[in-house]
Design a protein around this motif. Sequence first.
Motif, PDB file in Angstrom:
ATOM      1  N   VAL A 232       0.858  -1.192   0.000  1.00  0.00           N
ATOM      2  CA  VAL A 232       0.000   0.000   0.000  1.00  0.00           C
ATOM      3  C   VAL A 232       0.891   1.238   0.000  1.00  0.00           C
ATOM      4  CG1 VAL A 232      -1.839   1.199   1.238  1.00  0.00           C
ATOM      5  CG2 VAL A 232      -1.751  -1.308   1.268  1.00  0.00           C
ATOM      6  N   ASP A 233       0.828   1.987  -1.086  1.00  0.00           N
ATOM      7  CA  ASP A 233       1.692   3.157  -1.220  1.00  0.00           C
ATOM      8  C   ASP A 233       0.851   4.377  -1.570  1.00  0.00           C
ATOM      9  OD1 ASP A 233       4.038   4.575  -1.165  1.00  0.00           O
ATOM     10  OD2 ASP A 233       5.020   3.456  -2.764  1.00  0.00           O
ATOM     11  N   ASP A 234       1.425   5.555  -1.311  1.00  0.00           N
ATOM     12  CA  ASP A 234       0.653   6.773  -1.541  1.00  0.00           C
ATOM     13  C   ASP A 234       0.596   7.151  -3.015  1.00  0.00           C
ATOM     14  OD1 ASP A 234       3.352   7.382  -1.557  1.00  0.00           O
ATOM     15  OD2 ASP A 234       3.199   9.184  -0.341  1.00  0.00           O
ATOM     16  N   ILE A 235       1.753   7.104  -3.685  1.00  0.00           N
ATOM     17  CA  ILE A 235       1.774   7.655  -5.041  1.00  0.00           C
ATOM     18  C   ILE A 235       2.798   6.929  -5.902  1.00  0.00           C
ATOM     19  CG2 ILE A 235       3.411   9.502  -4.364  1.00  0.00           C
ATOM     20  CD1 ILE A 235       1.759  11.343  -6.289  1.00  0.00           C
TER      21      ILE A 235
ATOM     22  N   LYS B 206      10.504  13.533   0.480  1.00  0.00           N
ATOM     23  CA  LYS B 206      10.923  12.305   1.149  1.00  0.00           C
ATOM     24  C   LYS B 206       9.673  11.509   1.495  1.00  0.00           C
ATOM     25  CE  LYS B 206      15.271  13.800   2.965  1.00  0.00           C
ATOM     26  NZ  LYS B 206      15.206  15.217   2.645  1.00  0.00           N
ATOM     27  N   SER B 207       9.669  10.232   1.136  1.00  0.00           N
ATOM     28  CA  SER B 207       8.488   9.454   1.458  1.00  0.00           C
ATOM     29  C   SER B 207       8.603   8.928   2.880  1.00  0.00           C
ATOM     30  CB  SER B 207       8.326   8.320   0.470  1.00  0.00           C
ATOM     31  OG  SER B 207       9.470   7.530   0.459  1.00  0.00           O
TER      32      SER B 207
HETATM   33 MG    MG Z   1       5.659   7.181  -1.090  1.00  0.00          MG
END
Ligand code: MG
Length: 216
Positions: A128-131, A215-216
């Motif tokens: 599950v990742d944001d983008i 930064k992720s």
């Molecule tokens: Mg990310």
Amino acid sequence: MAQARVVIPDDFELPVGAFDIPRCYDGDLSAVVISEGMIKDRVRRLAKDIHQTIGDEPLALLCVLKGSYKFFTALVDELSNARYNCPEPMTVDFIRVRSYEDQASTGKIEIMGMSNLNELKDKNVLVVDDISDTGRTLDKLLKTLIETGVKKTWTALLLSKKVKRFVEVAEDFVAFDIPDKFIVGYGLDYNQKFRDLNHICMDDTNLKANNIQSKS
Ligand code: MG
Ligand code: HPA
């Protein structure tokens, strides 16, 4: 019903003044692009799509911090509802991924947070990742998981940005396709700010367009 994509048009902007935005962000944002309510609706449907595709198998959910923290909790809640009658449990794990670009641009990633990736061995893993934009970090992460010996991987992404991909990476479940603009909120940051914002917004200056690496 077949999965449809929700594509946010290039010029789609809702007035910030029409939403309840925390005072600390006064003057920082130029538009709301996706409201919290819309995200909630999409996440609910995404959870149903995920359950329909993956079925009742045991499932390990892997949250890529920090950007996906809000999306992850919303998705886990909806998935729990969607899997209400499922006899198999879900597990949750949290990682951070740092990518390094070397001169040959082959890139390496460092996975932090999970002491032992082997815990995912033989499991069905939903990343599950944001983008997703260039696809590079996600591609490396998926390859690392396969090398670790996971059974199968899928990806659930809050956002897929319309930019040229360096590598084609599986985008199995995507909540929104968005234009190539820098956005913040709902977990996504600019210099660690805006993660707590409930809506996905554009910054006042569109945050210098594409040359910002968050930064992720
Ligand atoms: Mg990310
Ligand atoms: N905003 C925040 N973080 C990001 C973005 C963005 O538009 N693209 C990649 N990481």
